[in-house]
Design a protein around this motif. Sequence first.
Motif, mmCIF file in Angstrom:
data_model
loop_
_atom_site.group_PDB
_atom_site.id
_atom_site.type_symbol
_atom_site.label_atom_id
_atom_site.label_comp_id
_atom_site.label_asym_id
_atom_site.label_seq_id
_atom_site.Cartn_x
_atom_site.Cartn_y
_atom_site.Cartn_z
ATOM 1 N N SER A 14 9.130 -2.377 0.192
ATOM 2 C CA SER A 14 8.234 -2.993 -0.799
ATOM 3 C C SER A 14 8.982 -4.031 -1.634
ATOM 4 O O SER A 14 8.448 -5.107 -1.930
ATOM 5 N N GLU A 18 8.459 -8.254 -1.993
ATOM 6 C CA GLU A 18 8.324 -8.943 -3.279
ATOM 7 C C GLU A 18 9.401 -10.008 -3.470
ATOM 8 O O GLU A 18 9.141 -11.078 -4.042
ATOM 9 N N ARG A 22 7.607 -13.356 -4.334
ATOM 10 C CA ARG A 22 7.610 -13.760 -5.742
ATOM 11 C C ARG A 22 8.847 -14.574 -6.137
ATOM 12 O O ARG A 22 8.804 -15.330 -7.105
ATOM 13 N N TYR A 129 2.826 -4.661 -1.119
ATOM 14 C CA TYR A 129 2.949 -5.530 -2.275
ATOM 15 C C TYR A 129 2.402 -4.807 -3.507
ATOM 16 O O TYR A 129 1.571 -3.903 -3.406
ATOM 17 N N ASN A 130 2.874 -5.212 -4.670
ATOM 18 C CA ASN A 130 2.359 -4.734 -5.957
ATOM 19 C C ASN A 130 2.680 -3.276 -6.254
ATOM 20 O O ASN A 130 2.106 -2.697 -7.180
ATOM 21 N N ASP A 133 4.122 -3.123 -9.895
ATOM 22 C CA ASP A 133 3.411 -3.764 -11.003
ATOM 23 C C ASP A 133 3.100 -2.790 -12.136
ATOM 24 O O ASP A 133 2.530 -1.711 -11.920
ATOM 25 N N GLN A 161 6.628 -7.594 -12.758
ATOM 26 C CA GLN A 161 5.783 -7.143 -13.869
ATOM 27 C C GLN A 161 6.121 -5.717 -14.304
ATOM 28 O O GLN A 161 5.247 -4.944 -14.679
#
Length: 282
Positions: A14, A18, A22, A129-130, A133, A161
């Motif tokens: 993961s 990212e 990102r 993804y995410n 977060d 984030q």
Amino acid sequence: MLATVIGLGLIGGSLALELKKRLGYTVYGVDSNSVNAKKALALGIVDRIISIEEIGSSDLVVLAVPVNFLPNLALEVLNFIKNKTIVFDMGSTKEKLCKTLENHEKRSNFVAVHPIAGTEFSGPDAAVYNLFDYKVNIICDKELSSAKAIAKVLEIFKSLQMRTIFMTSVEHDKHIAYVSHLSHISSFMLGKTVLEIEKNEKNIFDMAGSGFESTVRLAKSSPNMWSPIFIENKENILSSLNEYIDNLITFKNLIIEENSEGLQKTMIETNHIKEVLKGIQK
């Protein structure tokens, strides 16, 4: 910028996704499991599979392997890297790892990191993804890492984030035993208890409500990952388990005594957890 992620399961995979999406990194991968390595490459999680001996050109190296492998792996990686390379781990225990590295000449290149995120799934297929977060990230023993290394790691996790907090490795292992490790033990043992009592598994599926399902969700987690964690953080986990068992026995005795007032008082006091969690989510 080139990053190498060692360990291409849920967490490492993961993060690799990212770093590419990102932060624009080219990401190489290392995994001792050749099947996982090929799968991570096929899924586009990494751009290339390399051996650990080839990490020397990396600007960033991420260690995302089970905690029992981390201390030796971290020493090996620090021996391979160039002087400006930054290394951080993603492990759930920190004290032993940090003690192992404390006298290494490149200790300042290393940052002890624990992003508190995950699911009950494992392997490259579980990478998403995410995942990170709005979760909490912990950096331990900040003063032993260079200012440049800390700044880079903060930049990475800010882009994910995540909110970062700082503590010592000793504090980390003590606190995480209660809020994470004990939760997994409770889930595994609830699942085990129900499976032993309900020999006819159909009854479980027919009668299980959302409460049971959410409570045992963590029991689907990888034993290969969690068994080393329980052993690595043994002293803190045993302390938390003893307190948990004492509370279970007290609650059991209230039921035996049919002490409705005592049961309600205990549950009302525990309802305060709603306010605590609400504050954390803010």
